[in-house]
Design an enzyme around this catalytic site. Structure first.
Site, PDB file in Angstrom:
ATOM      1  N   ARG A   1     -20.692  17.396  -1.050  1.00  8.69           N
ATOM      2  CA  ARG A   1     -21.685  18.389  -1.488  1.00  8.69           C
ATOM      3  C   ARG A   1     -21.916  18.148  -2.964  1.00  8.69           C
ATOM      4  O   ARG A   1     -20.983  18.279  -3.762  1.00  8.69           O
ATOM      5  CB  ARG A   1     -21.167  19.800  -1.221  1.00  8.69           C
TER       6      ARG A   1
ATOM      7  N   ASP B   1     -29.836  26.354   6.694  1.00  7.66           N
ATOM      8  CA  ASP B   1     -29.462  25.477   7.818  1.00  7.66           C
ATOM      9  C   ASP B   1     -29.093  26.290   9.063  1.00  7.66           C
ATOM     10  O   ASP B   1     -28.600  25.744  10.046  1.00  7.66           O
ATOM     11  CB  ASP B   1     -28.343  24.505   7.440  1.00  7.66           C
TER      12      ASP B   1
ATOM     13  N   GLU C   1     -16.022  34.899   9.746  1.00  2.23           N
ATOM     14  CA  GLU C   1     -15.544  34.942   8.365  1.00  2.23           C
ATOM     15  C   GLU C   1     -16.473  35.856   7.571  1.00  2.23           C
ATOM     16  O   GLU C   1     -17.654  36.003   7.903  1.00  2.23           O
ATOM     17  CB  GLU C   1     -15.491  33.541   7.735  1.00  2.23           C
TER      18      GLU C   1
ATOM     19  N   ARG D   1     -25.576  30.678   9.259  1.00  5.71           N
ATOM     20  CA  ARG D   1     -25.109  32.007   8.855  1.00  5.71           C
ATOM     21  C   ARG D   1     -26.183  33.043   9.176  1.00  5.71           C
ATOM     22  O   ARG D   1     -27.364  32.704   9.345  1.00  5.71           O
ATOM     23  CB  ARG D   1     -24.809  32.052   7.358  1.00  5.71           C
TER      24      ARG D   1
ATOM     25  N   LYS E   1     -19.630  28.120  12.971  1.00  4.74           N
ATOM     26  CA  LYS E   1     -20.502  29.284  12.805  1.00  4.74           C
ATOM     27  C   LYS E   1     -21.918  28.923  13.253  1.00  4.74           C
ATOM     28  O   LYS E   1     -22.366  27.789  13.082  1.00  4.74           O
ATOM     29  CB  LYS E   1     -20.465  29.799  11.380  1.00  4.74           C
TER      30      LYS E   1
ATOM     31  N   THR F   1      -9.074  29.979   5.262  1.00  7.92           N
ATOM     32  CA  THR F   1     -10.498  30.223   5.032  1.00  7.92           C
ATOM     33  C   THR F   1     -11.342  29.048   5.521  1.00  7.92           C
ATOM     34  O   THR F   1     -11.032  27.897   5.257  1.00  7.92           O
ATOM     35  CB  THR F   1     -10.750  30.413   3.523  1.00  7.92           C
TER      36      THR F   1
ATOM     37  N   SER G   1     -26.647  23.461   3.171  1.00 11.14           N
ATOM     38  CA  SER G   1     -26.600  24.860   3.594  1.00 11.14           C
ATOM     39  C   SER G   1     -27.427  25.742   2.659  1.00 11.14           C
ATOM     40  O   SER G   1     -28.634  25.564   2.535  1.00 11.14           O
ATOM     41  CB  SER G   1     -25.148  25.327   3.677  1.00 11.14           C
TER      42      SER G   1
END
Length: 590
Positions: free
Chosen positions: A41, A302, A402, A305, A416, A378, A143
């Site tokens: 990233r 993306d 999460e 979420r 997710k 996490t 994202s």
């Protein structure tokens, strides 16, 4: 165009060299991007510290060699590659270009590639890995990061994001394969290759067929008067959420016209991240008011979420936190399972998961209802891998979430998924409307039954790794060497778990049960008043995050007192542990 861009970059580089601009040269060429469990990233641009054609080729060459070592049937099974709509005009980089270069790398080595011909949501890649039994998957996306960024996200054959030691193995293989292979730049070669396949039509059909297994109230969906607004925040989600509503027999949501089409400049928002709350939803609120919609569904660019907002009786809009929506979806998915399960004894094989910094509401529901709850480290890489382990043992993993608005509502995707979460939320809201209940009212009912879980999370921005290291070192040497804080303002500390060092004061041997990682900072403080607070660094952004929660047993309905207590705890945490003025930290609100 490629040639023109390369000449411009060559001219720019020669200028830097002629000027002896060591600072700029260091910024672009000083250190290679680090490949971790989140893949890559970084900003798009020149040099080994940025996302560009060369670094994508080098990364994929390393990944290809690593897969060859791990899978003797790689050339039979192959890999899947997807991409979002990001593009960077000044450097010529784009998600599609990077995906094609990655495909070219694999095809040059005789590996079949299932390359999506158009933009897709991130969850389509893990879905395809599982559905076609492939060796691996790559999603080119950053994202919800700022527009200049891009990323390279990797999935293993089990359909979950990679975890250690794969990240280290891939990183080593990248170091060993830096010289581009012959014709590495010529992505046009793939178009005539028999090894290139397009899974777009097949996945668009099969995915929506699979998520329909989570549709339980089709008749209510057909008849509901509830109206929804959807925004994809200039990302990929619009088409796929429309198709999901159709699959559930729901009327299509109203799409925010200024945000429904992909736009890599994200022109209407400061940050393309629905987690930031009301600022990202301004246009959605306006459309909902105009069309009389009561619920807003917002995907990140993306579409992995989901944020949800609901108009209250007062006329105000409530944006649900990730923990609140996690509580609602957990309650809903378990209730649907219970109402449709023929064998009540099967509850012993039912599981739900959440990350250690998320609300413990699922634990409270599990304790009362009799199913299993587990927490993981996490990130969905941990929940996805754990879910697969449990499923392989014959267990049913109904739900995982999460607090960072990520939800796994459907076992067909071990990550997710904002598309399935959006349509399942819409069905839940439609069902509740037949009982004259809003989402907010049902959330209160969940807390009344299982105990109030009040949460508060935020972050500070810090671009200096030394300051971050010093801040956490201070916490580990608070009252002298190797001593953690005994209190935080007026709040007494009753337990400490440090997943960087592996220390846990609550265990007999003082060793943490969850895996530890020296490369990231994470300390959890438990307080005598029942509060819990975790401080951690982000793996993808220059942030120090904190998460806090106060849990009350069922029957304690003094919510305002709980909120006041948590606010005071958070204020003490910021003042005594973060010390923002001393450490020159930038608050989220700034």
């Amino acid at each position: 165009t490629d040639l023109k861009l390369r000449r411009q970059q060559e001219f720019w580089l020669k200028q830097l060299l002629a000027e002896g601009n060591a600072g700029e040269l260091q910024k672009y060429f000083g250190s290679r991007m680090e490949f971790g469990t989140a893949g890559l990233r970084a900003a798009m641009g020149a040099g080994i510290s940025h996302m560009n054609d060369l670094t994508i080729i080098q990364t994929t060459q390393g990944f290809c060699r690593y897969l060859e070592k791990n899978f003797s049937d790689l050339k039979k099974r192959g890999v899947v590659i997807g991409f979002d709509a990001r593009a960077h005009l000044s450097s010529g980089g784009s998600s599609k270009r990077f995906a094609r270069l990655a495909a070219n790398t694999f095809i040059s080595q005789g590996v079949p590639v299932y390359l999506f011909s158009d933009i897709i949501p991130t969850p389509f890649v893990p879905y395809t890995v599982t559905h076609l039994k492939l060796c691996a998957g790559i999603m080119v996306t950053a994202s919800h990061n700022p527009k200049q960024d891009n990323g390279y996200k990797v999935y293993w054959e089990n359909g979950a994001q990679i975890i250690s030691p794969h990240d280290k193995g891939i990183s080593q293989a990248i170091e060993e394969n830096q010289e581009p292979w012959p014709q590495a730049w010529d992505d046009k070669l793939i178009d005539s290759s028999p090894l290139l396949h397009d899974p777009y039509a097949m996945v668009n059909k099969e995915y929506f067929k699979d998520i329909q297994k989570q549709c339980f109230y089709r008749n209510i969906n057909k008849e509901t008067n509830l109206k929804f607004v959807h925004t994809s925040v200039h990302g990929v989600g619009h088409k796929f959420v429309q198709l999901a509503f159709k699959a559930f027999d729901l009327s299509p949501p109203f799409a925010v016209p200024e945000q429904k089409d992909p736009d890599p400049d994200f022109p209407t928002v400061k940050y393309p991240n629905p987690e930031e709350g009301k600022g990202v939803l301004t246009l959605s609120f306006a459309l909902a008011e105009k069309d009389g919609a009561r619920i807003i569904l917002a995907n990140d660019p993306d579409a992995d979420r989901l944020a949800v907002a609901e108009k209250q009786e007062s006329g105000e809009w409530k944006v649900f936190s990730g923990n609140e929506l996690g509580a609602l979806l957990g309650w809903w998915i378990f209730t649907c399972w219970k109402n449709n399960s023929r064998d009540t004894r099967a509850i012993k094989d039912v599981y739900m998961l959440s990350s250690t910094v998320s609300s413990k509401i699922l634990r409270a529901i599990a304790l009362k209802e009799g199913f299993h709850f587990e927490e993981t480290l996490t990130g969905f890489k941990w929940m996805g891998n754990r879910a697969k382990q449990l499923m392989d043992q014959g267990k049913a993993v109904l739900f995982a979430f999460e607090e960072a608005i990520g939800y796994m509502c459907c076992p067909a995707v071990l990550d997710k998924d904002g598309v399935s979460a959006a349509v399942i939320t819409a069905e839940m809201a439609s069902f509740l409307a037949t009982r004259n209940l809003s989402l907010s009212q049902q959330l209160k009912a969940v807390y009344d039954e299982y105990g109030f879980h009040i949460t508060k999370a935020s972050y500070f921005i810090c671009h200096d790794p030394k300051v971050i290291q010093q801040l956490f070192d201070n916490l580990r040497n608070f009252d002298g060497k190797n001593t953690y804080p005994k209190s935080c303002g007026r709040f007494k500390v009753s337990g400490i778990r440090d997943l960087t060092t592996g220390y846990d004061s609550s265990q007999p041997d003082q060793k943490a049960i969850l895996p530890t990682s020296k490369s990231s900072q994470m300390i959890t403080f438990t307080f005598a008043n029942g509060g819990v607070a975790t401080m951690r660094t982000s793996g993808t952004e220059p942030k120090i995050k904190y998460y806090s929660e106060l849990c009350a047993p069922p029957g304690n309905s003094d919510v305002e007192q709980l909120k006041k207590e948590l606010d005071e705890l958070v204020n003490a945490l910021e003042k005594h542990f973060f010390q923002p003025e001393k450490n020159k930290l930038q608050r989220k609100t700034e």
